[in-house]
Structures are given as structure tokens and as C-alpha cells.
Design a protein around this motif. Sequence first.
Motif, PDB file in Angstrom:
ATOM      1  N   GLU A 195       0.877  -1.658   0.222  1.00 23.24           N
ATOM      2  CA  GLU A 195       0.014   0.021   0.241  1.00 23.24           C
ATOM      3  C   GLU A 195       1.172   1.410  -0.059  1.00 23.24           C
ATOM      4  O   GLU A 195       0.145   2.192  -0.609  1.00 23.24           O
ATOM      5  N   ARG A 196       1.978   1.451   0.558  1.00 25.28           N
ATOM      6  CA  ARG A 196       3.378   2.243   0.760  1.00 25.28           C
ATOM      7  C   ARG A 196       3.226   2.602  -0.944  1.00 25.28           C
ATOM      8  O   ARG A 196       4.047   4.133  -1.164  1.00 25.28           O
ATOM      9  N   ARG A 197       3.857   1.994  -1.104  1.00 22.51           N
ATOM     10  CA  ARG A 197       4.363   1.909  -2.505  1.00 22.51           C
ATOM     11  C   ARG A 197       3.146   2.149  -3.992  1.00 22.51           C
ATOM     12  O   ARG A 197       3.847   2.641  -4.172  1.00 22.51           O
ATOM     13  N   VAL A 198       2.255   1.717  -3.734  1.00 21.57           N
ATOM     14  CA  VAL A 198       0.766   2.434  -4.359  1.00 21.57           C
ATOM     15  C   VAL A 198       0.962   3.444  -4.619  1.00 21.57           C
ATOM     16  O   VAL A 198       0.823   4.657  -5.497  1.00 21.57           O
ATOM     17  N   ALA A 199       0.821   4.053  -2.448  1.00 25.50           N
ATOM     18  CA  ALA A 199       0.204   5.842  -2.351  1.00 25.50           C
ATOM     19  C   ALA A 199       1.957   6.515  -2.971  1.00 25.50           C
ATOM     20  O   ALA A 199       1.019   7.278  -3.723  1.00 25.50           O
ATOM     21  N   SER A 200       3.250   6.129  -2.799  1.00 23.07           N
ATOM     22  CA  SER A 200       3.971   6.207  -3.391  1.00 23.07           C
ATOM     23  C   SER A 200       4.061   7.082  -4.865  1.00 23.07           C
ATOM     24  O   SER A 200       4.049   7.764  -5.459  1.00 23.07           O
ATOM     25  N   LEU A 201       3.730   5.789  -5.773  1.00 20.85           N
ATOM     26  CA  LEU A 201       3.614   6.179  -6.557  1.00 20.85           C
ATOM     27  C   LEU A 201       2.283   6.862  -7.858  1.00 20.85           C
ATOM     28  O   LEU A 201       2.710   8.103  -8.768  1.00 20.85           O
ATOM     29  N   THR A 202       1.663   6.880  -6.935  1.00 17.00           N
ATOM     30  CA  THR A 202       0.135   7.362  -7.952  1.00 17.00           C
ATOM     31  C   THR A 202       0.353   9.283  -7.317  1.00 17.00           C
ATOM     32  O   THR A 202      -0.211   9.877  -7.705  1.00 17.00           O
ATOM     33  N   LYS A 203       1.664   9.487  -6.363  1.00 19.47           N
ATOM     34  CA  LYS A 203       1.680  10.722  -5.892  1.00 19.47           C
ATOM     35  C   LYS A 203       3.191  11.413  -6.313  1.00 19.47           C
ATOM     36  O   LYS A 203       2.750  12.138  -6.751  1.00 19.47           O
ATOM     37  N   ARG A 204       3.917  10.338  -6.296  1.00 20.12           N
ATOM     38  CA  ARG A 204       4.820  10.838  -7.306  1.00 20.12           C
ATOM     39  C   ARG A 204       4.794  11.481  -8.859  1.00 20.12           C
ATOM     40  O   ARG A 204       5.759  12.052  -9.421  1.00 20.12           O
ATOM     41  N   ARG A 205       3.973  10.887  -9.742  1.00 16.50           N
ATOM     42  CA  ARG A 205       3.910  10.898 -10.814  1.00 16.50           C
ATOM     43  C   ARG A 205       2.621  12.433 -11.181  1.00 16.50           C
ATOM     44  O   ARG A 205       2.018  11.990 -10.635  1.00 16.50           O
ATOM     45  N   SER A 206       3.107  13.074 -12.807  1.00 14.90           N
ATOM     46  CA  SER A 206       1.901  13.737 -12.079  1.00 14.90           C
ATOM     47  C   SER A 206       2.077  14.141 -14.081  1.00 14.90           C
ATOM     48  O   SER A 206       3.249  14.256 -14.752  1.00 14.90           O
ATOM     49  N   ILE A 207       1.610  13.778 -15.143  1.00 16.66           N
ATOM     50  CA  ILE A 207       1.518  13.686 -16.203  1.00 16.66           C
ATOM     51  C   ILE A 207       0.370  15.167 -16.522  1.00 16.66           C
ATOM     52  O   ILE A 207      -0.833  14.802 -16.786  1.00 16.66           O
ATOM     53  N   LYS A 208       0.335  15.266 -17.257  1.00 16.31           N
ATOM     54  CA  LYS A 208      -0.148  16.394 -18.174  1.00 16.31           C
ATOM     55  C   LYS A 208       0.419  17.078 -19.397  1.00 16.31           C
ATOM     56  O   LYS A 208       1.468  16.275 -20.079  1.00 16.31           O
ATOM     57  N   ALA A 209      -0.940  17.919 -19.984  1.00 16.21           N
ATOM     58  CA  ALA A 209      -0.616  18.340 -21.273  1.00 16.21           C
ATOM     59  C   ALA A 209      -0.332  17.389 -22.381  1.00 16.21           C
ATOM     60  O   ALA A 209      -1.260  15.720 -22.249  1.00 16.21           O
ATOM     61  N   ASP A 210       0.171  17.613 -23.367  1.00 18.16           N
ATOM     62  CA  ASP A 210       0.701  16.538 -24.470  1.00 18.16           C
ATOM     63  C   ASP A 210       0.751  15.008 -23.966  1.00 18.16           C
ATOM     64  O   ASP A 210       0.617  13.661 -24.486  1.00 18.16           O
ATOM     65  N   ASN A 211       2.069  15.521 -22.691  1.00 20.45           N
ATOM     66  CA  ASN A 211       1.986  13.704 -21.928  1.00 20.45           C
ATOM     67  C   ASN A 211       0.942  13.187 -21.744  1.00 20.45           C
ATOM     68  O   ASN A 211       0.841  11.743 -22.185  1.00 20.45           O
ATOM     69  N   GLN A 212      -0.116  13.428 -21.444  1.00 17.31           N
ATOM     70  CA  GLN A 212      -0.829  12.882 -20.799  1.00 17.31           C
ATOM     71  C   GLN A 212      -1.869  12.841 -21.372  1.00 17.31           C
ATOM     72  O   GLN A 212      -2.301  11.946 -21.769  1.00 17.31           O
ATOM     73  N   ALA A 213      -2.224  13.034 -22.819  1.00 18.25           N
ATOM     74  CA  ALA A 213      -3.135  12.783 -23.561  1.00 18.25           C
ATOM     75  C   ALA A 213      -2.556  11.340 -24.965  1.00 18.25           C
ATOM     76  O   ALA A 213      -2.992  10.124 -24.605  1.00 18.25           O
ATOM     77  N   ALA A 214      -0.955  11.191 -24.579  1.00 16.16           N
ATOM     78  CA  ALA A 214      -0.129  10.283 -25.394  1.00 16.16           C
ATOM     79  C   ALA A 214      -0.846   8.998 -24.257  1.00 16.16           C
ATOM     80  O   ALA A 214      -0.627   8.198 -24.622  1.00 16.16           O
ATOM     81  N   TRP A 215      -0.585   9.049 -23.056  1.00 15.63           N
ATOM     82  CA  TRP A 215      -0.484   8.550 -21.867  1.00 15.63           C
ATOM     83  C   TRP A 215      -2.203   7.355 -22.212  1.00 15.63           C
ATOM     84  O   TRP A 215      -2.621   6.705 -22.628  1.00 15.63           O
ATOM     85  N   LEU A 216      -2.626   8.291 -22.875  1.00 10.90           N
ATOM     86  CA  LEU A 216      -4.633   8.568 -22.164  1.00 10.90           C
ATOM     87  C   LEU A 216      -4.379   7.163 -23.624  1.00 10.90           C
ATOM     88  O   LEU A 216      -5.450   6.540 -23.987  1.00 10.90           O
ATOM     89  N   LEU A 217      -3.946   8.090 -24.861  1.00  5.68           N
ATOM     90  CA  LEU A 217      -4.048   7.154 -26.013  1.00  5.68           C
ATOM     91  C   LEU A 217      -3.035   5.552 -25.809  1.00  5.68           C
ATOM     92  O   LEU A 217      -3.908   4.627 -26.633  1.00  5.68           O
ATOM     93  N   ARG A 218      -2.346   5.211 -24.875  1.00  5.95           N
ATOM     94  CA  ARG A 218      -1.693   4.311 -25.128  1.00  5.95           C
ATOM     95  C   ARG A 218      -2.473   3.887 -24.194  1.00  5.95           C
ATOM     96  O   ARG A 218      -2.656   2.121 -24.805  1.00  5.95           O
ATOM     97  N   ALA A 219      -3.103   3.833 -23.210  1.00  7.18           N
ATOM     98  CA  ALA A 219      -4.730   3.434 -22.394  1.00  7.18           C
ATOM     99  C   ALA A 219      -5.528   2.692 -23.318  1.00  7.18           C
ATOM    100  O   ALA A 219      -5.627   1.411 -23.323  1.00  7.18           O
TER     101      ALA A 219
END
Length: 351
Positions: A61-85
Amino acid sequence: MSSKQAIADMPSEAASVTALPARAAATPAKASGHGIARNPGMELDLGWLEAMRHVNRSALERRVASLTKRRSIKADNQAAWLLRAVSVMDLTTLNSNDTDERVRRLCAKAIRPFRQDIVDGLGISAANIRPAAVCVYHPFVATAVDALKGTGIHVAAVSTAFPHGLSPLKTRIAEIEASVADGADEIDVVIPRGLVFGAKWQELYDEIVAFRAACGESHLKVILGTGDLATLRNVMLASMVAMMAGADFVKTSTGKESVNATLPVGLAMVRSIRAYHDRTGYLIGFKPAGGISTAKSALDWLVLMKEELGRPWLEPELFRFGASSLLTDIERQLEHHLTGHYSANHRHAMA
């Protein structure tokens, strides 16, 4: 085939990354139509299973919390990741009111997942971004196969008395064989959870081996029903048995449990995949399903896979979302990226 050879056979985008360290596979295997050497399975190793019993929930649970808080994906990068999804999505309809026409509409959505103005705005017309598969009940397999012919989109069928898995074994195997005969090239089977509660590992192993044999060349995804398994220890052990029995993918949930895919459960499962890969050299896929309905949650899962297993597990050969409403939210987020405004759901047609 070693894992490095398997990764080399993946699309060039994935082959450019550094392979995860691994031992060579004990049993050589050639790449399947999905582009990855299939897991041949191994004998049930109860000693190894015993060694995997100790799961530290608080650490996960600590590892999961660190992953979701540490990463912030914005703008064009977020669009690219959503296309990957979208490209790793199993677009799914598993409702009691499904019809052939509804399945045809879902297949049409899989072929053209975005409105044309979004495609033009993002400049992705040549990218041909589509879901990896359409997932349906057995009666609609032939309809989906016909609707998706020539597109490269896989057809997955849920099987073995989905979602409870409590029909006689002979009946469950016959259901797999029927879906394969109708053209399904992926079979999502569900295990009887009682075998896990009773620690009946040999019986569970034997059933999954029989499922794998019935699948033939079609890929086998084993659904654990993690929301019913109660503990992360049960999740870890069931994952290991499924992989030893020859699963190509391990999958969290049917989507029908009261609790479906959660990140701590996913982390336990991907670490079982890593342990299996380190020992055998075979790459096993992972599919979280149930409750993943927002673009934000999809990004969390993609980050988990990238951080824990590496770049190869961001390809549809090794990672899938089981999703129905997720595509609508991703399309809304992409429109917001282009226009600065959120649109209503009805502007993004589904089945």
C-alpha cells in the motif's frame, strides 16, 4: 526463447528499451500470433508456492501511494498516455441485455474509437489507435469475429461459467471449445474461488491446465476474482498457480464482484509475474478489470506497470484493461486537451 528474444519480437517502439534482467527460459517456445512467446507452464512447485506466501500488505500500500502521488502527467504527455491506454483496452460488454446489434455497435466503436474532429485535432489519423480486443459472452463471439474481420482487433470470450465458475468441469471445457470454434482468439476463464480457500492447489492447477489445452492457439487469461479472495496472500498464490499451469495472462476480476481491481492487488499480481519471469524467462500478461472507469485511474495503472515491470508491459501483448465506460472518459479528456472544455458523455457514442 529468452525474454530478450521475446522483447526483440515486439514492435520496434518497445524493442528500443533495455530488457529486464532474466534467466533464459528452460523450454524454448516460438512467438505466437500475439507477438510474445507463449508460457508453456511448468510442473506445480509447492515449495516455490510456500516461499511466495509472505505478502506485506502495508508495504504494498505504501508503494502504491508513492507511485500515484509522485507521478504527475500533464498536457501532451497525458494525451499520449491516454492514447496508450486505449491501445491496451479490452472493450467489453457483459450485460444480461446484450444483443447481436449491440455487439456490432461496440465493434464499430472499437474500429473508430474517436470522433473524427478529435483524430484530426490530435493528428493521429495515421496512427490507427484502436482497442486491443472486444470482449463478449460466447453467444456473441461469431458476431464480433464477423464485425472485426480484417481489423487486427482480437475477440475475447468470457468462459467457464463466468462469473462464478461453478459449473461441472466438462461443461466449462466445452464452453471454451465452443468459443474457440466460433473464432475467439482469447479466452477469459474464471477459477472457482473455493479451490483457493481450501488450498486445493493441485486441483486448481489441473483445471487451468485443462483450460489451456482446450484453448489451443487461443490465448488464456485466468480471472482470479480477487475481490472474493479476501487476502493478498490468496491473490499471490492463485496467480502463481495460474502461471505454473500455463496462463498467458492473469486477470484481477470479473467486474461482477463487490470489490474489483485495486492497485494493491494489482501490485501483488505484477510482482508474482516478475517472480515467474525471473525464474523461467517467460513474460506473462496482466489484466486489471472492473471499476476502471476514469482516465485518471487508467494513468495510475499504466504508471504501476511502467515502474514495476518496465516498458514492455505497456504493450497490448502484455497488458490490458478490461473496460466498458473507460473509453468514453478518455475521449472526453482528449477533447478537453484540444478545446479546454469538457463535453457531455452523449457526445461520445458507445454501444
